[in-house]
Design an enzyme around this catalytic site. Structure first.
Site, short mmCIF file in Angstrom:
data_model
loop_
_atom_site.label_atom_id
_atom_site.label_comp_id
_atom_site.label_asym_id
_atom_site.label_seq_id
_atom_site.Cartn_x
_atom_site.Cartn_y
_atom_site.Cartn_z
N GLU A 249 0.76 -1.24 -0.03
CA GLU A 249 -0.01 -0.17 0.16
C GLU A 249 0.97 1.25 -0.05
O GLU A 249 0.51 2.10 0.69
CB GLU A 249 -0.94 0.01 1.25
CG GLU A 249 -2.20 -0.80 1.20
CD GLU A 249 -2.62 -0.68 -0.23
OE1 GLU A 249 -3.35 -1.67 -0.78
OE2 GLU A 249 -2.63 0.37 -0.88
C1 FAD Z 1 2.56 -9.62 0.61
C2 FAD Z 1 2.36 -8.94 -0.54
C3 FAD Z 1 1.01 -8.74 -1.05
C4 FAD Z 1 1.01 -7.42 -1.75
N1 FAD Z 1 -0.21 -7.35 -2.32
C5 FAD Z 1 -0.48 -6.29 -3.47
C6 FAD Z 1 -1.83 -6.32 -3.99
O1 FAD Z 1 -2.71 -6.78 -3.71
N2 FAD Z 1 -1.96 -5.39 -5.09
C7 FAD Z 1 -0.93 -4.92 -5.61
O2 FAD Z 1 -0.75 -4.18 -6.76
N3 FAD Z 1 0.25 -4.81 -5.01
C8 FAD Z 1 0.55 -5.78 -3.94
N4 FAD Z 1 1.75 -5.77 -3.63
C9 FAD Z 1 2.95 -5.00 -3.97
C10 FAD Z 1 3.63 -3.94 -2.98
O3 FAD Z 1 2.34 -2.91 -3.27
C11 FAD Z 1 4.60 -3.32 -3.55
O4 FAD Z 1 5.65 -4.46 -3.37
C12 FAD Z 1 5.23 -1.94 -3.20
O5 FAD Z 1 4.30 -1.24 -3.59
C13 FAD Z 1 6.71 -1.88 -3.36
O6 FAD Z 1 6.95 -1.91 -4.75
P1 FAD Z 1 8.21 -3.01 -4.77
O7 FAD Z 1 8.09 -4.29 -4.19
O8 FAD Z 1 8.45 -2.98 -6.45
O9 FAD Z 1 9.43 -2.28 -4.31
P2 FAD Z 1 10.34 -1.07 -5.05
O10 FAD Z 1 9.22 0.09 -5.62
O11 FAD Z 1 11.23 -1.51 -5.74
O12 FAD Z 1 11.05 -0.30 -3.73
C14 FAD Z 1 12.13 -0.77 -3.22
C15 FAD Z 1 12.63 0.28 -2.23
O13 FAD Z 1 12.88 1.44 -2.83
C16 FAD Z 1 12.21 2.56 -2.23
N5 FAD Z 1 11.71 3.50 -3.24
C17 FAD Z 1 11.10 3.18 -4.56
N6 FAD Z 1 10.64 4.32 -5.28
C18 FAD Z 1 11.37 5.28 -4.24
C19 FAD Z 1 11.10 6.63 -4.76
N7 FAD Z 1 10.85 7.47 -5.61
N8 FAD Z 1 11.79 7.47 -3.80
C20 FAD Z 1 12.32 6.89 -2.45
N9 FAD Z 1 12.36 5.45 -2.13
C21 FAD Z 1 11.76 4.91 -3.18
C22 FAD Z 1 10.93 1.76 -1.56
O14 FAD Z 1 10.48 2.78 -0.53
C23 FAD Z 1 11.60 0.71 -1.03
O15 FAD Z 1 12.23 0.83 0.14
C24 FAD Z 1 2.03 -6.88 -2.34
C25 FAD Z 1 3.07 -7.21 -1.91
C26 FAD Z 1 3.25 -8.08 -0.88
C27 FAD Z 1 4.95 -8.44 -0.59
#
Ligand code: FAD
Length: 567
Positions: free
Chosen positions: A426
């Site tokens: 989220e």
């Molecule tokens: C168990 C689980 C359930 C989930 N359920 C859903 C779901 O139902 N629907 C759905 O759509 N998604 C879902 N997700 C996905 C979840 O919303 C994403 O994992 C989350 O938004 C982070 O994206 P990412 O994993 O690609 O991390 P990344 O975006 O790759 O982030 C990695 C790190 O970089 C930081 N970062 C990234 N961009 C920036 C920026 N611009 N500035 C500063 N810091 C930054 C982040 O804060 C984080 O610390 C789920 C994930 C999990 C693990």
């Protein structure tokens, strides 16, 4: 381990701390009287204690699984979902016209929170569905509302939220899922989504996916994204689940926790979908769902914190080690410190969450821009502080158990594994904090300062009965005001962003002091005053180091080159 929903605590919070009365004084929520609220919380509490809590460990030991493409949920989860649906809990705040109860979000937040403490994996299913109900209620055509809302609200069908793709996580605008018009009012949606919570189940006759995708003329980035409703089964002429749509669950993720909640890779191959909201207006519609879900996820942290606290306290009363009056570890000073910290933080995080929910209700009831701004400002704080508190409480819960906390049978470790994802999904807590210091401060810090004024006004009143505590809260407010002024004066956004997380946490700490002081003023000489003194004396001072960090700018975080970082 048994779980007891903390119904009296919610009642105290609503009636004495977050001014729920102003919500029930509005025409919109006039029916949500104190008696009704008590009846609702008590009934939901029974469901949590008797039906959901026993499923917590089952889901961990017996994860949901995919068998030849068919999803099998953990034993007992279907009965758990049915009990939630039959109680009307999915549609608590949904429109009455479609079968909902139209109750205030503050009550829904309490119920969602207690369900999270009882069984987080299962609670995610109604939470996702609630988000979809909210998005459809605000943005879908009347025809879609008529068809889908009654079934989602009754729990006959469930909902999901599909944003994430492998290259598009926090950067939702990078998504590549496509939608093309079929020329008959429907669209063909193609692409792969990952990490989709409850992307399928074996207890609803349909699973309705809200999917973000780009139309052929959609510009790159978030401005070219549209939202589609893509059901697992296409509704037939009677509106029942009919032919299978062109979508499937490809696989389930293996995760640290939340084993009962299937996290799905979804494949859409020209699947039939319907546009929700305007073309290229997908982010606006999705934000409706995400804001609801952010409050819900903050509540997940608080709920798990409650579960972890109950279990830690029970263990501390039972475990005998070393010399103490009772022989039990609960009498050792360090164990008391841990329990007091858990209880004090739990109160602070819950009050922040519910005050945000009250602001959302006031916004709904009055359409007033000030309430909307307040709700928008408090949402990232409620989400981030609620989830960070959930983790710190679950972690402390393990520590209270000593070695037994690390052994799975006690369940203490499960709380920690399950809640660990809440600061990630989220919108990560880093993204929440950036939202707070950027978008939520486009008003030049006006909303932040108005909240600070309110906290200081109460501290002024508190000086009569609680001079020392009131002075500490007042001083913390002044430091927060200075830091807010510093932040809004920074034109280079990275200077704000480098300190965003500590600033958000400092704000939450001060809000916690404010709510604890309110509780102390309601309970002179009583346990709430004692807990407030513990928080204000020992936990609130953290704001000072956090604010120093918040105002240090970006230069220091880039001080080491990549080589010096170890590349
Ligand atoms: C168990 C689980 C359930 C989930 N359920 C859903 C779901 O139902 N629907 C759905 O759509 N998604 C879902 N997700 C996905 C979840 O919303 C994403 O994992 C989350 O938004 C982070 O994206 P990412 O994993 O690609 O991390 P990344 O975006 O790759 O982030 C990695 C790190 O970089 C930081 N970062 C990234 N961009 C920036 C920026 N611009 N500035 C500063 N810091 C930054 C982040 O804060 C984080 O610390 C789920 C994930 C999990 C693990």
């Amino acid at each position: 381990m048994s779980f007891r929903a903390p119904v009296p605590e919610y009642e105290f919070m609503l009636n004495h701390i977050v001014d729920f009365q102003q919500v029930t004084a509005t025409e919109r929520f006039a029916e949500a009287t104190e008696e009704l609220a008590t009846a609702i919380l008590t009934e939901a509490g029974k469901l949590c204690d008797e039906v959901m809590a026993p499923l917590q460990r089952v889901g961990d030991l017996e994860p949901s699984r995919l068998e030849n493409g068919v999803l099998r949920s953990s034993t007992g989860y279907a009965a758990g979902w049915n009990a939630i649906a039959e109680g009307g809990w999915i549609g608590m705040s949904a429109p009455e016209a479609h079968g909902g109860m139209a109750l205030p979000m503050a009550l829904t937040a309490c119920v969602n929170e207690m369900m999270s403490g009882a069984c987080l994996s299962l609670q995610l299913a109604p939470l996702m569905t609630q988000g979809e109900i909210e998005a459809l209620s605000h943005h879908a055509s009347d025809a879609l509302k008529e068809l889908y809302l009654p079934k989602l609200i009754s729990g006959e069908w469930s909902g999901t939220m599909n944003l994430t793709e492998s290259q598009a996580g926090s950067d939702v605008g990078a998504l590549s899922t496509k939608a093309v018009s079929n020329g008959d009012g429907t669209f063909a949606v193609s692409g792969q989504k990952i990490f989709i919570t409850w992307g399928d189940n074996d207890f609803c006759s349909n699973v309705c996916h809200l999917v973000l995708a780009r139309l052929p003329d959609g510009v790159p980035g978030t401005k070219g994204i549209s939202l589609f409703l893509v059901p697992k089964f296409l509704p037939d002429e009677n509106g029942d689940a009919g032919a299978a749509n062109s979508l499937k669950v490809v696989s389930l993720e293996h995760k640290l926790g939340l084993h009962g909640s299937p996290t799905c890779v979804m494949q859409y191959d020209g699947a039939t979908g319907w546009l929700v909201g305007k073309e290229n207006g997908g982010m606006a519609a999705m934000f409706t769902m995400m804001n609801n879900a952010r409050l819900g996820v903050g509540g997940q942290g608080v709920g798990v914190g409650e579960g972890a606290y109950q279990q830690a306290l029970a263990y501390a009363l039972e475990r005998k080690q070393g010399y103490s009056e009772s022989g039990a570890i609960v009498d050792h000073a360090d164990v008391r410190r841990m329990l007091m910290t858990m209880k004090a933080d739990l109160f602070a995080a819950r009050a922040t969450l519910l005050s945000c929910a009250v602001a959302i209700d006031m916004q709904t009831a009055t359409n007033d821009a000030d309430w909307a701004a307040r709700a928008a400002f408090l949402t990232p704080i409620a989400k981030a502080f609620g989830t960070d508190t959930g983790i710190s409480m679950a972690d402390t819960g393990v520590q209270v158990h000593g070695g037994m906390g690390y052994i799975e049978e006690t369940g203490a470790a499960q709380f920690l594994r399950d809640v660990r994802v809440t600061p990630i999904y989220e919108g990560t807590n880093g993204i929440q904090a950036m939202d707070l210091v950027a978008r939520k401060m486009l008003d030049g810090g006006d909303m932040a300062n108005r909240l600070i004024d309110e906290i200081e006004e109460q501290a002024e009143r508190g000086r009569i009965s609680h001079p020392n505590m009131a002075e500490s809260v007042w001083q913390a407010c002044e430091s927060l005001r200075e830091a807010t002024e510093w932040l809004v004066a920074q034109d280079t956004m990275n200077d704000r962003f480098a300190g965003a997380v500590p600033y958000l946490r400092a704000f939450a700490r001060v809000l916690g002091g404010h709510f604890h002081l309110a509780a102390a003023m309601k309970d002179p000489g009583g346990p709430r005053e004692k807990l407030a003194r513990f928080y204000i004396t020992r936990l609130l001072p953290e704001h000072a180091s956090l604010l120093a960090h918040a105002q240090a700018g970006a230069e220091g975080v880039y001080a080491l080159s990549l080589e010096e970082l170890g590349v």
